[in-house]
Motif scaffolding. Structure first.
Motif, PDB file in Angstrom:
ATOM      1  N   ALA A 165       0.835  -1.202   0.000  1.00 21.25           N
ATOM      2  CA  ALA A 165       0.000   0.000   0.000  1.00 21.25           C
ATOM      3  C   ALA A 165       0.871   1.255   0.000  1.00 21.25           C
ATOM      4  N   ILE A 166       2.033   1.160   0.636  1.00 26.50           N
ATOM      5  CA  ILE A 166       2.988   2.268   0.668  1.00 26.50           C
ATOM      6  C   ILE A 166       4.365   1.691   0.339  1.00 26.50           C
ATOM      7  N   ASP A 167       5.038   2.266  -0.623  1.00 29.65           N
ATOM      8  CA  ASP A 167       6.374   1.797  -0.977  1.00 29.65           C
ATOM      9  C   ASP A 167       7.375   2.215   0.090  1.00 29.65           C
ATOM     10  N   GLY A 168       8.407   1.413   0.274  1.00 29.31           N
ATOM     11  CA  GLY A 168       9.453   1.740   1.221  1.00 29.31           C
ATOM     12  C   GLY A 168      10.820   1.440   0.658  1.00 29.31           C
ATOM     13  N   GLU A 169      11.801   2.217   1.082  1.00 28.66           N
ATOM     14  CA  GLU A 169      13.162   2.010   0.590  1.00 28.66           C
ATOM     15  C   GLU A 169      14.156   2.588   1.589  1.00 28.66           C
ATOM     16  N   ARG A 170      15.304   1.908   1.729  1.00 25.64           N
ATOM     17  CA  ARG A 170      16.383   2.411   2.571  1.00 25.64           C
ATOM     18  C   ARG A 170      17.397   3.124   1.691  1.00 25.64           C
ATOM     19  N   VAL A 171      17.794   4.327   2.093  1.00 23.87           N
ATOM     20  CA  VAL A 171      18.725   5.119   1.299  1.00 23.87           C
ATOM     21  C   VAL A 171      19.448   6.101   2.220  1.00 23.87           C
ATOM     22  N   ARG A 172      20.625   6.552   1.808  1.00 24.41           N
ATOM     23  CA  ARG A 172      21.380   7.526   2.599  1.00 24.41           C
ATOM     24  C   ARG A 172      20.816   8.913   2.338  1.00 24.41           C
ATOM     25  N   PHE A 173      20.234   9.524   3.369  1.00 15.35           N
ATOM     26  CA  PHE A 173      19.652  10.860   3.216  1.00 15.35           C
ATOM     27  C   PHE A 173      20.727  11.876   2.841  1.00 15.35           C
ATOM     28  N   SER A 174      21.932  11.686   3.353  1.00 13.84           N
ATOM     29  CA  SER A 174      23.006  12.652   3.125  1.00 13.84           C
ATOM     30  C   SER A 174      23.414  12.738   1.657  1.00 13.84           C
ATOM     31  N   GLN A 175      23.044  11.747   0.864  1.00  9.90           N
ATOM     32  CA  GLN A 175      23.429  11.727  -0.541  1.00  9.90           C
ATOM     33  C   GLN A 175      22.261  11.957  -1.493  1.00  9.90           C
ATOM     34  N   ASN A 176      21.116  12.404  -0.946  1.00 10.72           N
ATOM     35  CA  ASN A 176      19.937  12.627  -1.783  1.00 10.72           C
ATOM     36  C   ASN A 176      19.340  13.995  -1.466  1.00 10.72           C
ATOM     37  N   ALA A 177      19.357  14.871  -2.452  1.00  5.99           N
ATOM     38  CA  ALA A 177      18.944  16.260  -2.234  1.00  5.99           C
ATOM     39  C   ALA A 177      17.468  16.393  -1.896  1.00  5.99           C
ATOM     40  N   HIS A 178      16.643  15.449  -2.354  1.00  6.91           N
ATOM     41  CA  HIS A 178      15.203  15.564  -2.102  1.00  6.91           C
ATOM     42  C   HIS A 178      14.791  15.066  -0.718  1.00  6.91           C
ATOM     43  N   LEU A 179      15.750  14.578   0.068  1.00  7.15           N
ATOM     44  CA  LEU A 179      15.456  14.086   1.412  1.00  7.15           C
ATOM     45  C   LEU A 179      15.995  15.062   2.450  1.00  7.15           C
ATOM     46  N   PRO A 180      15.406  15.085   3.650  1.00  7.24           N
ATOM     47  CA  PRO A 180      15.769  16.109   4.643  1.00  7.24           C
ATOM     48  C   PRO A 180      17.185  15.943   5.179  1.00  7.24           C
ATOM     49  N   ASP A 181      17.756  17.089   5.578  1.00  4.86           N
ATOM     50  CA  ASP A 181      19.084  17.072   6.187  1.00  4.86           C
ATOM     51  C   ASP A 181      18.996  16.597   7.636  1.00  4.86           C
ATOM     52  N   GLY A 182      20.159  16.420   8.241  1.00  2.00           N
ATOM     53  CA  GLY A 182      20.195  16.082   9.656  1.00  2.00           C
ATOM     54  C   GLY A 182      20.119  14.591   9.883  1.00  2.00           C
ATOM     55  N   ASN A 183      19.768  14.229  11.116  1.00  2.00           N
ATOM     56  CA  ASN A 183      19.773  12.825  11.510  1.00  2.00           C
ATOM     57  C   ASN A 183      18.379  12.214  11.541  1.00  2.00           C
ATOM     58  N   LYS A 184      17.540  12.600  10.595  1.00  2.00           N
ATOM     59  CA  LYS A 184      16.185  12.050  10.547  1.00  2.00           C
ATOM     60  C   LYS A 184      16.241  10.530  10.383  1.00  2.00           C
ATOM     61  N   LEU A 185      15.354   9.844  11.067  1.00  2.00           N
ATOM     62  CA  LEU A 185      15.287   8.387  10.952  1.00  2.00           C
ATOM     63  C   LEU A 185      14.524   7.964   9.701  1.00  2.00           C
ATOM     64  N   TYR A 186      13.459   8.713   9.370  1.00  2.00           N
ATOM     65  CA  TYR A 186      12.635   8.340   8.216  1.00  2.00           C
ATOM     66  C   TYR A 186      12.013   9.596   7.618  1.00  2.00           C
ATOM     67  N   TYR A 187      11.451   9.447   6.436  1.00  2.00           N
ATOM     68  CA  TYR A 187      10.766  10.554   5.777  1.00  2.00           C
ATOM     69  C   TYR A 187       9.664   9.981   4.896  1.00  2.00           C
ATOM     70  N   LEU A 188       8.448  10.501   5.051  1.00  2.00           N
ATOM     71  CA  LEU A 188       7.315  10.063   4.244  1.00  2.00           C
ATOM     72  C   LEU A 188       7.140  11.043   3.091  1.00  2.00           C
ATOM     73  N   ASP A 189       7.338  10.557   1.887  1.00  2.00           N
ATOM     74  CA  ASP A 189       7.432  11.376   0.687  1.00  2.00           C
ATOM     75  C   ASP A 189       6.089  11.397  -0.048  1.00  2.00           C
ATOM     76  N   PHE A 190       5.505  12.594  -0.182  1.00  2.00           N
ATOM     77  CA  PHE A 190       4.216  12.748  -0.860  1.00  2.00           C
ATOM     78  C   PHE A 190       4.350  13.456  -2.210  1.00  2.00           C
ATOM     79  N   ARG A 191       5.530  13.441  -2.802  1.00  2.00           N
ATOM     80  CA  ARG A 191       5.663  14.085  -4.107  1.00  2.00           C
ATOM     81  C   ARG A 191       4.740  13.425  -5.131  1.00  2.00           C
ATOM     82  N   ASN A 192       4.572  12.127  -5.022  1.00  2.00           N
ATOM     83  CA  ASN A 192       3.564  11.422  -5.807  1.00  2.00           C
ATOM     84  C   ASN A 192       2.410  11.122  -4.864  1.00  2.00           C
TER      85      ASN A 192
END
Length: 345
Positions: free
Chosen positions: A187-214
């Motif tokens: 129902a919801i896609d999930g993926e593990r990725v390094r936030f520090s290497q992806n500009a569309h993800l938040p900075d800092g030490n966030k544990l997770y991010y729910l992306d609503f771009r789509n």
């Protein structure tokens, strides 16, 4: 070690709790409209592999499926009721009986009510429906007896006295619905990725991010900049310290995710009480009836939409969301399991 664990289990909660106080047996299953098939389980068997059975029950069947239905029985013994309710409540116990349905891989939780209050000792038929589009891999099933009324008492005693306190549980079953070889869409896609290497993800030490771009397909990103946490989340076991830590982390993540999904879905409801996307309908179907204590999904959906849009009612509906998610996720249970593991290290 076993005796130590059992002693701690009986004293962790400040009231009487029966960990094996509800009997739970599964005896058959059916896939969509196919005929029911008997489950021939060993007496201590708790893992049920139905991956091949749900794909096709015979060579001519289609390989796809939409709903898996499991049938069985719950048994509430007299001695459980006597152990968890005071004498004045035992004739008509203020409790409901339900089975939780949980899938770690899709962060899916649901429950099937088997008996509303009052729930007296006896045997209860149970039918559990598992929709394919909400689960993947392994599904966990467990029964609970839950108090439905608050009963404050002047003198302390050994009984739970608050509404929604779980007072007994039963066998935890693990139902394998696919082998994980084919990538099914949750129902919801999930993926593990390094936030520090992806500009569309938040900075800092966030544990997770729910992306609503789509908006039609939200995506949950887990920050692999925290390698130890990411490693624990990949743990596949059901016992041991890593499994307990995984469950606690997932509870924390799923609480934040469900809050966002609920608010997003509620604010997307139109004047006719409809939403555009499938995930929004799933979220509303799962929660809104409990938020407003009604069986009418349409009525509850309209009320939820109105309450979210009104500054006067918004704080109150957020409080109801918090209360419902605490019952739905029940983080206390996983924390207790983790503490029990810690005492044995």
């Amino acid at each position: 070690m076993t005796r130590r664990s059992q002693r701690h289990r009986t004293t962790t909660l400040p009231f009487s709790y029966r960990n094996k106080g509800v009997g739970f047996d599964l005896d058959s299953f059916a896939v969509d409209d196919r005929e029911r098939t008997a489950l021939e389980l060993n007496p201590s068997q708790t893992e049920i592999d139905l991956a091949s059975a749900v794909s096709s029950s015979d060579s001519s069947a289609e390989s796809d499926w939409s709903t898996l239905t499991l049938n069985g029985e719950l048994r509430l013994p007299e001695d459980t009721v006597q152990a968890v309710f005071p004498e004045d409540e035992r004739a008509q116990p203020p409790a409901k009986l339900y089975v939780t349905i949980r899938c770690h891989e899709t962060i899916y939780r649901d429950r099937t009510i088997v008996s509303e209050a009052p729930t007296t000792p006896g045997e209860y038929d149970v039918e559990l429906e598992i929709p394919k589009d909400t689960v993947r891999g392994t599904v966990e099933l467990r029964p609970y007896l839950v108090r439905t009324e608050a009963h404050p008492r002047e003198e302390p005693n050994d009984y739970a006295d608050q509404k929604n306190f779980r007072v007994a549980s039963g066998t935890l079953y693990y139902v394998v619905v696919d082998g994980g070889e084919e990538e099914e869409r949750a129902a919801i896609d999930g993926e593990r990725v390094r936030f520090s290497q992806n500009a569309h993800l938040p900075d800092g030490n966030k544990l997770y991010y729910l992306d609503f771009r789509n908006e039609g397909r939200p995506k949950l990103w887990i920050n692999s900049d925290h390698p130890r946490i990411a490693e624990v989340l990949q743990s596949r076991g059901s016992v041991g310290a890593e499994a307990r830590m995984r469950d606690v982390i997932l509870d924390q993540v799923s609480y934040g995710v469900w809050v966002q999904l609920l608010v997003r879905a509620g604010t997307a409801v139109n004047a006719e009480g409809e939403v555009e996307h499938e995930w929004q309908e799933m979220v509303l179907q799962t929660f809104v009836r409990n938020l407003y204590d009604t069986s009418d999904v349409s009525e509850a959906t309209h009320r939820f939409r109105d309450d979210l849009s009104d500054p006067q009612t918004l704080p109150h509906v957020m409080q109801r969301i918090d209360s419902e998610l605490q019952e739905y996720i029940d983080p206390r249970e996983q924390l207790i399991h983790l503490m029990e593991e810690g005492l044995q290290i």
